[in-house]
Design an enzyme around this catalytic site. Sequence first.
Site, PDB file in Angstrom:
ATOM      1  CD  GLU A 218      -4.194 -11.828   2.058  1.00  0.00           C
ATOM      2  OE1 GLU A 218      -4.374 -11.386   3.210  1.00  0.00           O
ATOM      3  OE2 GLU A 218      -4.061 -13.048   1.815  1.00  0.00           O
TER       4      GLU A 218
ATOM      5  CB  SER B  62      60.339 -37.502 -10.422  1.00  0.00           C
ATOM      6  OG  SER B  62      61.024 -38.665  -9.997  1.00  0.00           O
TER       7      SER B  62
END
Length: 803
Positions: free
Chosen positions: A84, A463
Amino acid sequence: MVSEGLAIPFDLALIGAFGAAVVLSAIEADLPQVDALAEIEFEEPLRIFTAHGALMAEFGVQRRRAVAFEEIPPLLINAFVSVEDSRYFEHSGIDMIGLARAAVSVAKSGEATQGGSTITMQVARNFFLSPDKTIKRKLTEILLAWQLEARLSKEDILSLYLNKIFFGHRSYGVAAAAEFYYQKTLNDLTVAEMAMLAGLPKAPSANNPLSNPERALERRNFILERMHGFGYIDDTDFLLASTAPLSARRYVPTIELRADYLAEMARQEIVQRYGEEDAYRLGLRVYTTVDERLQLEADAALRKGLMDYNQRHGYHGPEATVEDIAAKDVDALDAILAARPRVPGLPVGVVTSATSSSAEVYLGDGEVRTLGLSQVKWARRFKTENWRGEAPRRVTDAVAVGDVIRLREAKAGEWVLAQVPKVSGALVALAPEDGAIRALSGGYAFEWSKFNRAVDAKRQPGSTFKPFVFAAALSKGYTPASLVKDERFEMPSANGMWRPKNADGKFMGPIRIRVALSKSRNLAIVNLINRMSVDYAREYIQNFGFALDSMPPDMSMALGSGSVVPIELARGFAVFANGGYRVLPYLIDRIEDAQGNLLFDEQPPRACMDCWIETEEEEARVLPVGASDDPPAPRAIDPRIAFNMDSMLKDVIESGTATRAKRLQRDDIAGKTGTTNESRDSWFAGYQPRLVTVVWVGRDDNKPLGRGEWGGTAALGIWMDFMEEALADIPVATIKQPEGMVPVRISLRSGEKTNSKSDSRIEFIRDEYQLMTLGPDPVKYAAPVARKTAPRRTAPRMLDELF
């Protein structure tokens, strides 16, 4: 003459220089502040962990791992520099040779095909500018590069670059790229892998080893040549690296505990706290209250229970059918199977051949299983919830060519025909001390159905709601010894005459509240709420955390005709388990940022468990990190009422509707079964003082479950399987009797105080009611009248019934 000839070009140069200076001056005025780089946060995904740090899930579109410069191997830095910006450590932000090369390219082509950018210029562009190839952007980039070099060190700039650049597949930064492509840390990368990563920023898609391996290999070897030419690697390293095969493979997060319903709950809460964008980019680490062992047991227990129900009610047939399967090749079949939902423990396959004695099932990736008759024998065809067809006599009675089916591995290692259960379910377990969610399963499998029934499925509790009504009665002055009438009841309603019934269709007459609860007598509790008033009960039951609008304003509320979600029911039962305190269920314990700094630390209100249960001398009390006894949880009910309710709920297991749970051989467990009309919902809500667990089983379409699928069957079995493992290492708890209670011997028949030791028991009664055991509106016991001997029949029974 010569000087006159040079005058015009010199003047033009001065004018050009002046113009460039004006342009640069104008650009410089608009430059962003380089100091802002110090405030830039690198994006990282959201991660969800268990209480002990096991990764549960990772969310985020992008993958970023910011690392310090010192953590980046020098050879990896050299790989990037060599390709680079080979003069990076020599120039001051601008490489004049590179720019000259770019200028020549522009002159030849007329377009900005080469940038001549240094690493410093790339940092300026990536952090501050757009990628547009314009003269103004290039000049701005140059000026920013000079500023960067003036204010930051080479190492700082390189660190920004390596942490920011894009590597493809949503990976930003070299550390994230190393993890995604190689599942390695930076220090573990080989020379070949370093070169491969260095080749990606120039063209992340074109040079990608996953999508374009040939071009990626060429790019890697070019970089290796550069590294070798600059002396970063020797001949041996170059030879080994340039001949190394491609080893990149796609990253999949290493999920240590798969608990997707809980992970999704945590994700939603984080999005609500931080917003959609920040939730996925700040690198938040969310630590939940989840216990890995309990979560695994919860998933296993729920899946087993739903599969057992499935076996009892028959086979629904294939998930799908593949037409003209003979014309499809392996790749086509793999694609079809890959599109099906992944369900843990139930791999999907397609039947490729079938005879009366066997069937071949293709599972994908070249894997084949054979099914014989014994492996499909269970698969009697589902007709209705109460009716199955005959057992298969041939394999082809169960499966056919083209069927997309599921398989399941039996205990003996044999694979059998299976299906994802049509019935749904949920399990939630939380600590009654502070409401911490220890385990939660919202269905058979998140991949099959993302609907979380533990927190989103509003169903009638049946219940299981009765204990809250009985607690309201105790608060009004009734006692466990008070009598209630288990007898016929009817009253007008908007839909005609309301005539509730007991499950067995029988009547027990006047019975004690303790018996009415343990035997789950519907008519007894209807009689009780009629005497104490619905309004009083609804007002009191809000103390358990239930919303008023979840309780119908009529007597049907006592039978559980309202609507709750399982986690709400668990919160309610936690009040009985912890001695009367109201806690709030919570999942997220703490939140940290990407650097490990604490952002949030939950401090939940806590019940005083030392006030409620005896602790063995050698048992040390351990609190979560940062937890204390403050803030205290609010009192929901009188601890004496909690003591009575705990005792009666234990009777449900000892002699009531949940005697199957005696298999656990513990005398510190309590709970309540629940079944709604036509067995559309099956519940069991129960606890040990250290853990409350609620299980629900039902159909998402609210269809009946079928005969025999009561709370004491479907749901209780799952609860038992889970609690047996969950309580394995928890010592038996002994409840402390609260102050202000006295033992009273009462008659098992009349409920009144007695001195007789036969047909009697000791009840602990609140001081103020020890002389009023039958409550504020007493029902007096009347001995049944002895029947007279029936006269001798003088006619056949049939005639008696006819007339």
